[in-house]
Motif scaffolding. Structure first.
Motif, PDB file in Angstrom:
ATOM      1  N   GLY A  19      19.511  -2.513  48.305  1.00 48.77           N
ATOM      2  CA  GLY A  19      19.936  -3.739  48.973  1.00 48.77           C
ATOM      3  C   GLY A  19      21.414  -3.728  49.278  1.00 48.77           C
ATOM      4  N   ASN A  20      22.215  -3.225  48.326  1.00 42.57           N
ATOM      5  CA  ASN A  20      23.659  -3.141  48.550  1.00 42.57           C
ATOM      6  C   ASN A  20      23.987  -2.204  49.704  1.00 42.57           C
ATOM      7  OD1 ASN A  20      24.098  -4.860  46.403  1.00 42.57           O
ATOM      8  ND2 ASN A  20      24.575  -3.235  44.946  1.00 42.57           N
ATOM      9  N   ALA A  21      23.315  -1.049  49.730  1.00 46.87           N
ATOM     10  CA  ALA A  21      23.554  -0.077  50.802  1.00 46.87           C
ATOM     11  C   ALA A  21      23.146  -0.653  52.152  1.00 46.87           C
ATOM     12  CB  ALA A  21      22.790   1.212  50.515  1.00 46.87           C
ATOM     13  N   TYR A  22      22.034  -1.360  52.179  1.00 44.38           N
ATOM     14  CA  TYR A  22      21.546  -2.000  53.407  1.00 44.38           C
ATOM     15  C   TYR A  22      22.576  -3.016  53.906  1.00 44.38           C
ATOM     16  CZ  TYR A  22      18.210  -4.567  56.396  1.00 44.38           C
ATOM     17  OH  TYR A  22      17.573  -5.182  57.439  1.00 44.38           O
ATOM     18  N   ALA A  23      23.081  -3.855  52.997  1.00 40.44           N
ATOM     19  CA  ALA A  23      24.035  -4.898  53.381  1.00 40.44           C
ATOM     20  C   ALA A  23      25.345  -4.310  53.888  1.00 40.44           C
ATOM     21  CB  ALA A  23      24.301  -5.821  52.194  1.00 40.44           C
ATOM     22  N   GLN A  24      25.746  -3.164  53.333  1.00 47.84           N
ATOM     23  CA  GLN A  24      27.017  -2.558  53.725  1.00 47.84           C
ATOM     24  C   GLN A  24      26.968  -1.970  55.130  1.00 47.84           C
ATOM     25  OE1 GLN A  24      27.906   0.252  50.602  1.00 47.84           O
ATOM     26  NE2 GLN A  24      28.265  -1.358  49.091  1.00 47.84           N
ATOM     27  N   ILE A  25      25.793  -1.473  55.546  1.00 48.93           N
ATOM     28  CA  ILE A  25      25.735  -0.777  56.834  1.00 48.93           C
ATOM     29  C   ILE A  25      25.148  -1.622  57.956  1.00 48.93           C
ATOM     30  CG2 ILE A  25      23.483   0.304  56.509  1.00 48.93           C
ATOM     31  CD1 ILE A  25      26.686   1.880  58.050  1.00 48.93           C
ATOM     32  N   ARG A  26      24.220  -2.521  57.641  1.00 49.10           N
ATOM     33  CA  ARG A  26      23.610  -3.342  58.688  1.00 49.10           C
ATOM     34  C   ARG A  26      24.642  -4.301  59.266  1.00 49.10           C
ATOM     35  NH1 ARG A  26      17.962  -4.026  60.262  1.00 49.10           N
ATOM     36  NH2 ARG A  26      17.056  -1.992  59.769  1.00 49.10           N
ATOM     37  N   ARG A  27      24.694  -4.385  60.594  1.00 47.88           N
ATOM     38  CA  ARG A  27      25.652  -5.247  61.255  1.00 47.88           C
ATOM     39  C   ARG A  27      25.158  -6.694  61.275  1.00 47.88           C
ATOM     40  NH1 ARG A  27      29.336  -1.929  63.998  1.00 47.88           N
ATOM     41  NH2 ARG A  27      29.321   0.035  62.862  1.00 47.88           N
ATOM     42  N   ASP A  28      26.106  -7.620  61.198  1.00 51.01           N
ATOM     43  CA  ASP A  28      25.758  -9.032  61.327  1.00 51.01           C
ATOM     44  C   ASP A  28      25.520  -9.346  62.798  1.00 51.01           C
ATOM     45  OD1 ASP A  28      25.271 -11.661  60.756  1.00 51.01           O
ATOM     46  OD2 ASP A  28      27.275 -12.117  60.002  1.00 51.01           O
ATOM     47  N   TYR A  29      24.805 -10.419  63.049  1.00 51.03           N
ATOM     48  CA  TYR A  29      24.534 -10.829  64.424  1.00 51.03           C
ATOM     49  C   TYR A  29      25.774 -11.497  65.011  1.00 51.03           C
ATOM     50  CZ  TYR A  29      19.934  -9.800  62.720  1.00 51.03           C
ATOM     51  OH  TYR A  29      18.876  -9.144  62.148  1.00 51.03           O
ATOM     52  N   HIS A  30      25.947 -11.340  66.297  1.00 48.62           N
ATOM     53  CA  HIS A  30      27.116 -11.884  66.968  1.00 48.62           C
ATOM     54  C   HIS A  30      27.107 -13.409  66.878  1.00 48.62           C
ATOM     55  CE1 HIS A  30      29.934 -12.776  70.258  1.00 48.62           C
ATOM     56  NE2 HIS A  30      30.416 -11.564  70.017  1.00 48.62           N
ATOM     57  N   PRO A  31      28.279 -14.040  66.775  1.00 45.10           N
ATOM     58  CA  PRO A  31      28.326 -15.508  66.728  1.00 45.10           C
ATOM     59  C   PRO A  31      27.570 -16.181  67.869  1.00 45.10           C
ATOM     60  CG  PRO A  31      30.476 -14.617  66.168  1.00 45.10           C
ATOM     61  CD  PRO A  31      29.622 -13.445  66.578  1.00 45.10           C
ATOM     62  N   ASN A  32      27.491 -15.524  69.032  1.00 42.49           N
ATOM     63  CA  ASN A  32      26.755 -16.120  70.156  1.00 42.49           C
ATOM     64  C   ASN A  32      25.257 -16.247  69.865  1.00 42.49           C
ATOM     65  OD1 ASN A  32      29.109 -16.278  71.605  1.00 42.49           O
ATOM     66  ND2 ASN A  32      28.713 -14.483  72.868  1.00 42.49           N
ATOM     67  N   VAL A  33      24.723 -15.330  69.045  1.00 37.95           N
ATOM     68  CA  VAL A  33      23.313 -15.419  68.662  1.00 37.95           C
ATOM     69  C   VAL A  33      23.091 -16.674  67.826  1.00 37.95           C
ATOM     70  CG1 VAL A  33      21.460 -14.314  67.342  1.00 37.95           C
ATOM     71  CG2 VAL A  33      22.976 -12.926  68.774  1.00 37.95           C
ATOM     72  N   TYR A  34      23.933 -16.847  66.812  1.00 41.54           N
ATOM     73  CA  TYR A  34      23.805 -18.028  65.957  1.00 41.54           C
ATOM     74  C   TYR A  34      24.048 -19.317  66.737  1.00 41.54           C
ATOM     75  CZ  TYR A  34      23.966 -14.717  62.058  1.00 41.54           C
ATOM     76  OH  TYR A  34      23.700 -13.686  61.180  1.00 41.54           O
ATOM     77  N   GLN A  35      25.036 -19.295  67.639  1.00 43.21           N
ATOM     78  CA  GLN A  35      25.353 -20.516  68.392  1.00 43.21           C
ATOM     79  C   GLN A  35      24.225 -20.896  69.333  1.00 43.21           C
ATOM     80  OE1 GLN A  35      28.293 -22.154  67.526  1.00 43.21           O
ATOM     81  NE2 GLN A  35      27.153 -23.803  68.534  1.00 43.21           N
TER      82      GLN A  35
END
Length: 309
Positions: A19-35
């Motif tokens: 889980g730690n390795a996954y969180a370190q490499i996976r990119r977060d979604y762009h603020p425009n996606v959340y907005q």
């Protein structure tokens, strides 16, 4: 309409180290996606009191959306993923810590030993790159119970990453990626992987069930397909090849391949490492200097939003 369901067994079995390795490499979604999600939810009558993030993994979406909501809960079947999420923390708009609990998408907190999710208590249910692993018939039945009238369900996925047309030798690089996907990973793809690659075009919606549900408004259904030139992730489209290799290694089909080939996974005979070397070769063939090789991708993301009546 029925839909084949194959329970996800790869991510749900993750340890905290995974889980730690996954969180370190996976990119977060762009603020425009959340907005986009927040804007549509609120403009269609949705409140900002309670958020339920399902299949939350290490909590990327839960933390990003928490600033808009008073109460936030992340649910996931994996203790390892949740251990990572809890270590990363996060608070809501009311400074309340995000709550992370073990539960499936089909139960939506009904199976919690304490303080289960109450009926008609949730304003927004989200699932980021996860709904293709849900038993959608059971998910919709439970979502209809926990959502308030006017609540929303937002499901999104990133589709397939492809070589950007501006990448030197892009066609040959894409051909190498396609061969790797089809020759090495195809036997390890599951129904959910295919559904994600198809950008949820065949994801079961409540009005398409064998017993269509009247709890959700088909006329208000919202779908947005991301233009490949629009940002869907933070930090993409360009990444060094080491990061690109690690990103591909977080895909469940590769994880299953590695589990089936423990003798060569991670070695020079690992097909993912062979792919990386081939991309390096093709970039240098196109004039990119050794040590300067980078991968540039397009992402074809999709958001679906369903409203409860």
């Amino acid at each position: 309409m029925s839909q084949q369901f194959q329970r996800e067994k790869t991510f749900s079995a993750y340890s905290q180290n995974q889980g730690n390795a996954y969180a370190q490499i996976r990119r977060d979604y762009h603020p425009n996606v959340y907005q986009t999600i927040i804007d549509h939810h609120t403009s269609t009558g949705g409140r900002l009191d309670t958020l339920l993030d399902v299949g939350c993994g290490p909590g990327l979406a839960a933390r990003a959306l928490a600033k808009h909501f008073t109460h936030v809960t992340g649910l996931d079947p994996s203790e390892g993923m949740l251990a990572t999420a809890r270590s990363l923390g996060g608070t809501s708009a009311s400074s309340e810590p995000i709550r992370y609990e073990v539960s499936t998408a089909e139960e939506l907190g009904q199976d919690l030993s304490r303080s289960s999710i109450e009926e008609s208590s949730v304003d927004l249910i989200t699932a980021a790159n996860a709904a293709h692993w849900f038993d959608m018939s059971r998910f919709w039945l439970r979502a209809a119970k926990v959502l308030r009238p006017g609540g929303s369900v937002a499901l999104w996925n990133s589709g397939e990453m492809r070589a950007h047309p501006s990448l030197p030798n892009a066609d040959a690089i894409q051909a190498a990626i396609d061969e790797y996907q089809d020759r090495q990973l195809k036997p390890y793809r599951e129904v959910g992987n295919i559904m994600a690659r198809n950008r949820y075009t065949d994801l079961l919606l409540p009005w398409n069930m064998s017993h269509p549900m009247s709890d959700f408004d088909e006329a208000a259904f919202f779908r947005k397909d991301w233009n490949p030139e629009e940002d869907f992730f933070v930090g993409l489209p360009e990444a060094d090849l080491g990061t690109f290799e690690k990103l591909l290694a977080t895909h469940s089909a590769y994880t299953r391949w590695a589990q089936a080939h423990p003798d060569i996974a991670g070695t020079d005979k690992d097909q993912l490492k062979i792919l990386r070397k081939e991309i390096e070769r093709l970039l240098r063939k196109a004039g990119v200097k050794e040590g300067s090789e980078k991968m540039k991708c397009t992402v074809h993301g999709t958001i679906l939003i369903v409203k409860k009546i």
